[in-house]
Each structure stands twice: as C-alpha cells, then as structure tokens.
Design a protein around this motif. Structure first.
Motif, short mmCIF file in Angstrom:
data_model
loop_
_atom_site.label_atom_id
_atom_site.label_comp_id
_atom_site.label_asym_id
_atom_site.label_seq_id
_atom_site.Cartn_x
_atom_site.Cartn_y
_atom_site.Cartn_z
N GLU A 67 12.50 6.23 5.53
CA GLU A 67 10.71 6.66 4.84
C GLU A 67 10.52 7.52 5.30
O GLU A 67 10.24 8.16 6.75
CB GLU A 67 10.73 5.44 5.80
CG GLU A 67 8.73 5.84 4.62
CD GLU A 67 8.11 3.77 4.90
OE1 GLU A 67 7.59 3.13 4.79
OE2 GLU A 67 8.09 4.09 6.71
N ARG A 115 10.06 5.52 0.54
CA ARG A 115 10.72 4.59 1.21
C ARG A 115 11.39 4.44 0.30
O ARG A 115 11.64 3.76 -0.31
CB ARG A 115 9.74 3.22 2.40
CG ARG A 115 10.69 2.89 2.42
CD ARG A 115 9.55 1.87 2.95
NE ARG A 115 9.25 0.75 1.95
CZ ARG A 115 7.75 0.77 2.04
NH1 ARG A 115 7.83 2.28 2.96
NH2 ARG A 115 7.30 0.10 0.67
N PRO A 156 1.43 -7.17 3.92
CA PRO A 156 1.08 -7.17 2.92
C PRO A 156 0.19 -5.91 2.78
O PRO A 156 -0.08 -5.49 1.07
CB PRO A 156 0.87 -8.28 2.64
CG PRO A 156 1.43 -9.45 3.35
CD PRO A 156 1.63 -8.36 4.27
N SER A 203 7.83 2.70 -7.81
CA SER A 203 8.63 1.84 -7.89
C SER A 203 9.64 1.90 -8.75
O SER A 203 9.25 1.33 -10.12
CB SER A 203 8.00 0.97 -7.08
OG SER A 203 9.27 0.13 -6.30
N GLU A 215 10.92 -3.23 5.24
CA GLU A 215 9.69 -4.16 4.44
C GLU A 215 9.72 -5.08 4.99
O GLU A 215 8.73 -5.39 5.31
CB GLU A 215 9.73 -3.70 2.85
CG GLU A 215 9.74 -2.76 2.25
CD GLU A 215 9.93 -3.28 0.90
OE1 GLU A 215 9.49 -2.22 0.26
OE2 GLU A 215 10.37 -3.86 -0.30
N VAL A 252 4.18 -7.24 -3.54
CA VAL A 252 4.25 -7.07 -2.07
C VAL A 252 5.62 -6.38 -2.13
O VAL A 252 6.13 -4.98 -1.69
CB VAL A 252 4.18 -8.08 -1.74
CG1 VAL A 252 4.68 -8.17 0.09
CG2 VAL A 252 3.26 -8.93 -1.88
N TYR A 253 6.55 -7.23 -1.95
CA TYR A 253 8.43 -6.64 -1.04
C TYR A 253 9.08 -6.40 -2.52
O TYR A 253 8.71 -7.07 -3.17
CB TYR A 253 8.92 -7.18 -0.53
CG TYR A 253 8.10 -7.80 0.88
CD1 TYR A 253 7.79 -6.89 1.61
CD2 TYR A 253 6.68 -9.47 1.01
CE1 TYR A 253 7.02 -7.23 3.00
CE2 TYR A 253 6.64 -9.89 1.96
CZ TYR A 253 6.42 -8.42 3.12
OH TYR A 253 5.13 -8.59 4.47
N THR A 283 10.60 3.64 -3.39
CA THR A 283 9.05 3.43 -3.55
C THR A 283 8.80 3.97 -2.76
O THR A 283 8.51 4.96 -2.03
CB THR A 283 8.42 1.95 -3.08
OG1 THR A 283 8.96 0.95 -3.68
CG2 THR A 283 7.02 1.99 -3.33
N LEU A 335 7.09 -5.22 7.84
CA LEU A 335 5.21 -4.42 7.68
C LEU A 335 4.42 -5.36 6.60
O LEU A 335 5.03 -6.74 6.76
CB LEU A 335 5.44 -3.84 6.14
CG LEU A 335 6.54 -2.84 6.68
CD1 LEU A 335 6.73 -1.19 5.52
CD2 LEU A 335 6.24 -1.66 8.21
N GLN A 395 -0.49 -2.96 4.15
CA GLN A 395 0.13 -1.66 3.81
C GLN A 395 1.22 -1.45 2.72
O GLN A 395 1.26 -0.17 2.65
CB GLN A 395 1.14 -1.98 5.35
CG GLN A 395 0.12 -2.10 6.30
CD GLN A 395 1.45 -1.99 7.87
OE1 GLN A 395 1.56 -2.68 8.15
NE2 GLN A 395 1.41 -0.92 8.86
N LEU A 396 1.98 -2.51 2.13
CA LEU A 396 2.54 -1.91 1.24
C LEU A 396 2.04 -1.96 -0.46
O LEU A 396 0.70 -2.09 -0.36
CB LEU A 396 3.65 -2.93 1.12
CG LEU A 396 4.66 -3.73 2.27
CD1 LEU A 396 5.63 -4.79 2.38
CD2 LEU A 396 5.72 -1.98 2.06
N GLU A 397 3.31 -1.50 -1.12
CA GLU A 397 2.19 -0.48 -2.30
C GLU A 397 2.20 -1.68 -3.16
O GLU A 397 1.43 -1.46 -3.91
CB GLU A 397 2.98 0.89 -2.58
CG GLU A 397 2.95 1.88 -0.94
CD GLU A 397 4.32 1.43 -0.82
OE1 GLU A 397 4.57 2.42 0.61
OE2 GLU A 397 4.49 0.71 -0.58
#
Length: 369
Positions: free
Chosen positions: A255, A275, A135, A308, A130, A143-144, A294, A133, A137-139
C-alpha cells in the motif's frame, strides 16, 4: 453467549466504579477535601476513557440471475469504549447494535518502547492487509474485497460462519528498527466470535510489515489452522457440519499513501492511496484464490474518486465459481470522519454464481465520531 458477555462487561465496569469510589473515600478519611477529591476523581476518569462510534446506512440495487433487488439497509451501528488503565495497560469493549458484541480485549505494553505488546481477548485478527482496518477507513461500500471477505472469515464462507474477521486468542506485536518493521504473532481459537472452540487445535497467524519509507508498506501474512465446520458449502461438498478440516491462508500485498491532501477543511489526513493484495487458501482439499487493487484519489475540496478491480475463485479446480468486480464511484467528506458514497459495480460471474453478469449500484451515508 452474547448476553453473558454483556453481563460480564457490566460487572467489570461496576467493580471498577466501586474500587474508585472506595479509593476516593479513603482519600477523604485521610484528611483530603471530599469536594476536591471527587473533582480530581472525575477528571481522572474522563481523561482515561474515550468513546467512539459510527453508523453506516444506505441503499442498494442489483440484478443477479436477472432478479432485481432494491432495498435500503442499515449495515453497522457500532459503539466502543477504550479505558486507559495505566500508561502501559488498556481495555476495549465494542458492540454492534445491529448485530452482536464484536470485541473485548486488553492490551499491555511490555517493553519501554513499542517493540513488544500483548493483546488478550476477542479482536480483529491479523490475516490480510484489509481485515484489521475499520470500515470507516475503507473505500468500498461493500467494505472488503471478495477474497478478504471469504478468507478472513467476514461472512461469505458458510463452513466458518459469520465472524466479522474476528476471533478469540492471544497476540504479541510490536514495531522494530525505528518503526520500519512491524510484526504480529497470534494464537487464536479458530472458531470465531462469541463461540467456544469446537476442537482442540489452535490456529496460528503471523504478519510481517516492512515500511521502507513514509507512505509505503509491504505486507505478508499467513494463517495455519484447523476449522470445525458450522455449515456446508456447495463448492466444497466433502466437508460436513461438525467435521474438522485444514484451514490455511496466505496473503502478500503493498500500500502507498501520498502526503495528505490539505485542500479541504474536513478529513485532515486524506492522501492519495493505492492498495493491492493477492490472497489464497485451502479448506480441506479445495483451494481458493483472488486479489484486488483499490485506489482513492482526492479531486477537489472534500471529493474523492474511488476505483477498484477485484477477483476471487472459491474453487480453483472447478469451473464456474469465480467472480470479478469492477467498481467506480465518488465519496464526499462532509464533516471530518463523515462521508457520502455512491458506487457502481459491474459483476462478471461464473455460471455457479449468477447465470449472467449483473449490475450493482450502492449509496451510503457514514456518520462517525
């Protein structure tokens, strides 16, 4: 330190402009048309420099320890410029206007293909899936995952300080076996962004990513280093400010992304994704570990369901330093990289984190280009 870095970046841009101007003047003296030369120079310049940016702002409610917290926030306002100097050589500079200078580095592709490239400067390091990557792009709105936030140096570890998962150093990387194998090897300062290293030891990071077929990647990464504490941690009381201490980490994960969903005119590459990763580390004699899974599932038009589950234990040998977060939410892509997010998280905490389990509701708008 930040002011000095900005001055250096400004000087570099000025020198590049002067060099280009001198080259244009020389072409004019050689008999070329000044107007045509100037036009060609401007076209070449604009074709080689790209600007990108994004902002994330929202609202959050939570009640840890029974204390209600209700606040608006502006989390990130980033702008970066990437200059393609040659087909092999590029430079990037990134600044967060709500924080500090984040990245400045140069890449050079050594091989004719993508087998070997070199990166030098300050950048997001390779540890974990993660951390590298964006922020955008992240779900998760936060963020992480907790484990990545702590172990990668995003901020929750007071011994390492707030480094946004970035560090200064040198990295070699590339793709092999027709892009089925990706590797990254880095020698980093270990002190984090915009800081001079406080010890003579450098930190080593390695990542190996296997891509057996399109959509699937299996990733392992490791971090071997020596930290110099900039703060103290209640769960690791034997390390004092200024102490050098062992700072090692590992991670393994996978992933999968399906064929991109094309039912929406926005967010063109919008696949179903899942992922999962397990991470662990040692700071001195104290071990920590955790993991997450997630997923984001396209539902209809530009709407996704996000879910998640994650857990992290800051000190595996002492009770009460663990936390598990269960999150469910929605995100709506209203224009290309722009989205609205709404999420609910139930936080199940050890007694040293919160005296009782608590709720966390978040909303966020993302604007990006």
């Amino acid at each position: 330190m930040t002011t000095r870095l900005i001055r250096r970046a400004t000087l570099a841009v000025a020198l590049a402009a002067l060099s280009s101007t001198a080259a244009m003047g020389q072409a004019s003296v050689s008999g070329g048309s000044p107007a045509r030369t100037e036009t060609d120079w401007l076209q070449d310049l604009t074709s080689r420099i790209t600007l990108n940016g994004y902002a994330q702002a929202g609202w959050s409610y939570q009640d840890p320890n029974g204390q209600k917290q209700n606040a608006y926030n502006l989390k990130r306002t980033l702008l970066w410029a990437k200059a393609r100097i040659t087909d092999r050589w590029s430079f990037l500079f990134m600044h967060d206007f709500s924080s500090v200078v984040q990245e400045f580095y140069t890449d050079y592709r050594v091989s004719n293909d993508n087998a070997l490239s070199v990166r030098l400067g300050q950048f997001k390091h390779s540890y974990s899936m993660e951390n590298p990557l964006s922020p955008t792009q992240l779900e998760l709105i936060d963020v992480y995952s907790q484990a990545v936030l702590y172990l990668a140096g995003e901020g929750p570890d007071p011994l390492n300080g707030v480094n946004y998962g970035r560090d200064m150093g040198l990295m070699v990387y590339g793709d092999l076996l027709q892009n089925h194998l990706h590797y990254e090897l880095a020698l980093m300062s270990g002190q984090g962004i915009n800081r001079k290293d406080q010890n003579n030891q450098k930190d080593f990071i390695a990542k190996l990513e296997v891509r057996p077929f399109d959509g699937l990647r299996i990733v392992g990464s490791g971090y071997l280093g020596t930290g110099c504490a900039v703060g103290t941690a209640a769960w690791n009381p034997n390390i004092k400010v200024g102490d050098n201490y062992k700072r090692n980490r590992y991670s393994v994960g996978a992933e999968y992304k399906s064929t991109p969903y094309t039912g929406s005119k926005y967010k063109e590459a919008r696949p179903l994704s899942i992922r999962a990763e397990w991470l662990g580390g040692e700071d001195g004699e104290v071990g920590s570990r955790g993991g997450y899974i997630t997923t984001a599932i396209p539902v209809v038009d530009a709407l996704d369901i996000v879910a998640s589950g994650e857990t992290f234990d800051r000190n595996t040998s002492v009770e009460g330093w663990d936390q598990t977060n269960l999150t469910v939410g929605l995100q709506y892509w209203y224009y290309k990289k722009c989205r609205l997010q709404l999420q609910y998280t139930r936080c199940l905490c050890g007694e040293n984190i919160s005296t009782k389990d608590y709720n966390w509701i978040q909303a966020q708008v993302q604007v990006a280009f």
